[in-house]
Write a protein that holds these residues in place. Structure first.
Motif, PDB file in Angstrom:
ATOM      1  N   PRO A 189     -59.342 -13.396  22.085  1.00 45.19           N
ATOM      2  CA  PRO A 189     -58.548 -13.641  20.877  1.00 45.19           C
ATOM      3  C   PRO A 189     -57.615 -14.822  21.069  1.00 45.19           C
ATOM      4  N   ASP A 190     -57.501 -15.639  20.037  1.00 53.88           N
ATOM      5  CA  ASP A 190     -56.543 -16.739  20.036  1.00 53.88           C
ATOM      6  C   ASP A 190     -55.197 -16.149  19.636  1.00 53.88           C
ATOM      7  N   LEU A 191     -54.291 -16.101  20.585  1.00 54.79           N
ATOM      8  CA  LEU A 191     -52.979 -15.511  20.339  1.00 54.79           C
ATOM      9  C   LEU A 191     -52.033 -16.595  19.892  1.00 54.79           C
ATOM     10  N   GLY A 192     -51.729 -16.581  18.618  1.00 47.99           N
ATOM     11  CA  GLY A 192     -50.797 -17.560  18.059  1.00 47.99           C
ATOM     12  C   GLY A 192     -49.436 -16.933  17.908  1.00 47.99           C
ATOM     13  N   GLU A 193     -48.777 -17.314  16.854  1.00 48.93           N
ATOM     14  CA  GLU A 193     -47.451 -16.776  16.552  1.00 48.93           C
ATOM     15  C   GLU A 193     -47.575 -15.337  16.061  1.00 48.93           C
ATOM     16  N   GLY A 194     -46.603 -14.556  16.372  1.00 51.47           N
ATOM     17  CA  GLY A 194     -46.537 -13.211  15.819  1.00 51.47           C
ATOM     18  C   GLY A 194     -47.296 -12.181  16.625  1.00 51.47           C
ATOM     19  N   PHE A 195     -47.181 -10.960  16.168  1.00 49.50           N
ATOM     20  CA  PHE A 195     -47.837  -9.833  16.811  1.00 49.50           C
ATOM     21  C   PHE A 195     -49.256  -9.699  16.295  1.00 49.50           C
ATOM     22  N   VAL A 227     -42.977  -8.051   8.075  1.00 50.98           N
ATOM     23  CA  VAL A 227     -42.325  -7.125   8.998  1.00 50.98           C
ATOM     24  C   VAL A 227     -42.457  -7.643  10.432  1.00 50.98           C
ATOM     25  N   GLY A 228     -43.580  -8.278  10.738  1.00 47.98           N
ATOM     26  CA  GLY A 228     -43.744  -8.875  12.061  1.00 47.98           C
ATOM     27  C   GLY A 228     -42.684  -9.924  12.342  1.00 47.98           C
ATOM     28  N   LYS A 229     -42.340 -10.714  11.347  1.00 49.01           N
ATOM     29  CA  LYS A 229     -41.283 -11.725  11.515  1.00 49.01           C
ATOM     30  C   LYS A 229     -39.933 -11.055  11.754  1.00 49.01           C
ATOM     31  N   GLN A 230     -39.648  -9.968  11.034  1.00 48.39           N
ATOM     32  CA  GLN A 230     -38.397  -9.239  11.234  1.00 48.39           C
ATOM     33  C   GLN A 230     -38.345  -8.643  12.643  1.00 48.39           C
ATOM     34  N   GLU A 287     -30.717  -8.353   8.727  1.00 47.59           N
ATOM     35  CA  GLU A 287     -31.517  -7.958   7.573  1.00 47.59           C
ATOM     36  C   GLU A 287     -32.081  -6.575   7.820  1.00 47.59           C
ATOM     37  N   GLU A 288     -32.213  -5.809   6.787  1.00 45.94           N
ATOM     38  CA  GLU A 288     -32.813  -4.489   6.874  1.00 45.94           C
ATOM     39  C   GLU A 288     -34.330  -4.642   6.960  1.00 45.94           C
ATOM     40  N   PRO A 289     -34.990  -4.005   7.959  1.00 44.57           N
ATOM     41  CA  PRO A 289     -36.444  -4.093   8.020  1.00 44.57           C
ATOM     42  C   PRO A 289     -37.072  -3.497   6.768  1.00 44.57           C
ATOM     43  N   ARG A 290     -38.163  -4.109   6.335  1.00 42.48           N
ATOM     44  CA  ARG A 290     -38.872  -3.564   5.177  1.00 42.48           C
ATOM     45  C   ARG A 290     -39.585  -2.299   5.586  1.00 42.48           C
ATOM     46  N   ARG A 291     -39.531  -1.330   4.734  1.00 44.53           N
ATOM     47  CA  ARG A 291     -40.214  -0.065   4.990  1.00 44.53           C
ATOM     48  C   ARG A 291     -41.690  -0.216   4.630  1.00 44.53           C
ATOM     49  N   PRO A 292     -42.587   0.423   5.393  1.00 45.69           N
ATOM     50  CA  PRO A 292     -43.994   0.364   5.035  1.00 45.69           C
ATOM     51  C   PRO A 292     -44.256   1.116   3.744  1.00 45.69           C
ATOM     52  N   LYS A 348     -37.646 -11.336  15.206  1.00 43.79           N
ATOM     53  CA  LYS A 348     -36.220 -11.675  15.165  1.00 43.79           C
ATOM     54  C   LYS A 348     -35.409 -10.643  15.944  1.00 43.79           C
ATOM     55  N   LEU A 349     -35.698  -9.368  15.737  1.00 42.61           N
ATOM     56  CA  LEU A 349     -34.997  -8.312  16.453  1.00 42.61           C
ATOM     57  C   LEU A 349     -35.178  -8.469  17.962  1.00 42.61           C
ATOM     58  N   LEU A 350     -36.388  -8.722  18.399  1.00 48.88           N
ATOM     59  CA  LEU A 350     -36.649  -8.838  19.831  1.00 48.88           C
ATOM     60  C   LEU A 350     -35.994 -10.077  20.437  1.00 48.88           C
ATOM     61  N   ARG A 351     -35.867 -11.133  19.656  1.00 53.00           N
ATOM     62  CA  ARG A 351     -35.145 -12.327  20.132  1.00 53.00           C
ATOM     63  C   ARG A 351     -33.666 -12.025  20.316  1.00 53.00           C
TER      64      ARG A 351
END
Length: 186
Positions: free
Chosen positions: A94-100, A167-170, A18-23, A173-176
């Motif tokens: 901080p409670d570090l959950g899913e995502g950045f 964008v964090g989810k994208q 997938e193409e990353p979304r642009r800010p 995915k890239l890092l995985r």
């Protein structure tokens, strides 16, 4: 963070690219030198005799990476130096959950904190790799204490919290799927 990326990478299945979304174009691409954590919940602890922030980080998160120490500094902006804490002092964790972690400047601009390092070259390498894959990656400076510069790699330029989460989810995915990127910060 790197352990989370490794676990996620092992569980990943191939997906269509997938193409990353642009800010958002109207948003500055850097959130400035005084970012704040946004949308996180926090626990607290009281510093005990013999505690250090590195020790607290290892007990809470299982590691004391520069990124974790930077997050602790961001969660406790009144600390001048991450290595100078006092018995009885209350520390926010901080409670570090899913995502950045999401950073904000308080004026409606958001960014994802991807990585923190004392080494500008490592941060720059990761920034270049992310930019080559379509992310608006920036390196911003900070400090976790006296003589302890921090080079933060952020994906920036968002005006909407939903947009930054997508964008964090994208990015996850890239890092995985591309382990070479996560090794750039090592």
């Amino acid at each position: 963070w790197q352990r989370d990326v490794e676990q996620s990478r092992q569980a990943a299945k191939p997906h269509a690219q997938e193409e990353p979304r642009r800010p958002s174009e109207s948003v500055p691409s850097d959130i400035g030198r005084s970012p704040h954590l946004d949308g996180m919940s926090f626990g607290t602890i009281s510093v005990r005799d013999g505690d250090s922030m590195s020790g607290i980080a290892r007990r809470k998160y299982g590691q004391a990476s520069y990124t974790i120490l930077d997050l602790l500094k961001l969660a406790n902006p009144d600390l001048r130096d991450i290595d100078v804490i006092s018995v009885g002092q209350t520390i926010r964790l901080p409670d570090l959950g899913e995502g950045f972690p999401v950073l904000t400047d308080g004026a409606g601009h958001y960014a994802l904190l991807v990585y923190s390092s004392p080494h500008a070259a490592r941060a720059s390498s990761l920034q270049s790799a992310l930019r080559a894959r379509g992310f608006d990656a920036r390196v911003s400076g900070g400090s976790i204490g006296a003589q302890k510069p921090t080079f933060r790699v952020v994906v920036a330029g968002f005006s909407d919290r939903t947009e930054v989460a997508n964008v964090g989810k994208q990015l996850q995915k890239l890092l995985r799927e591309d382990s070479r990127i996560t090794r750039l910060g090592e």
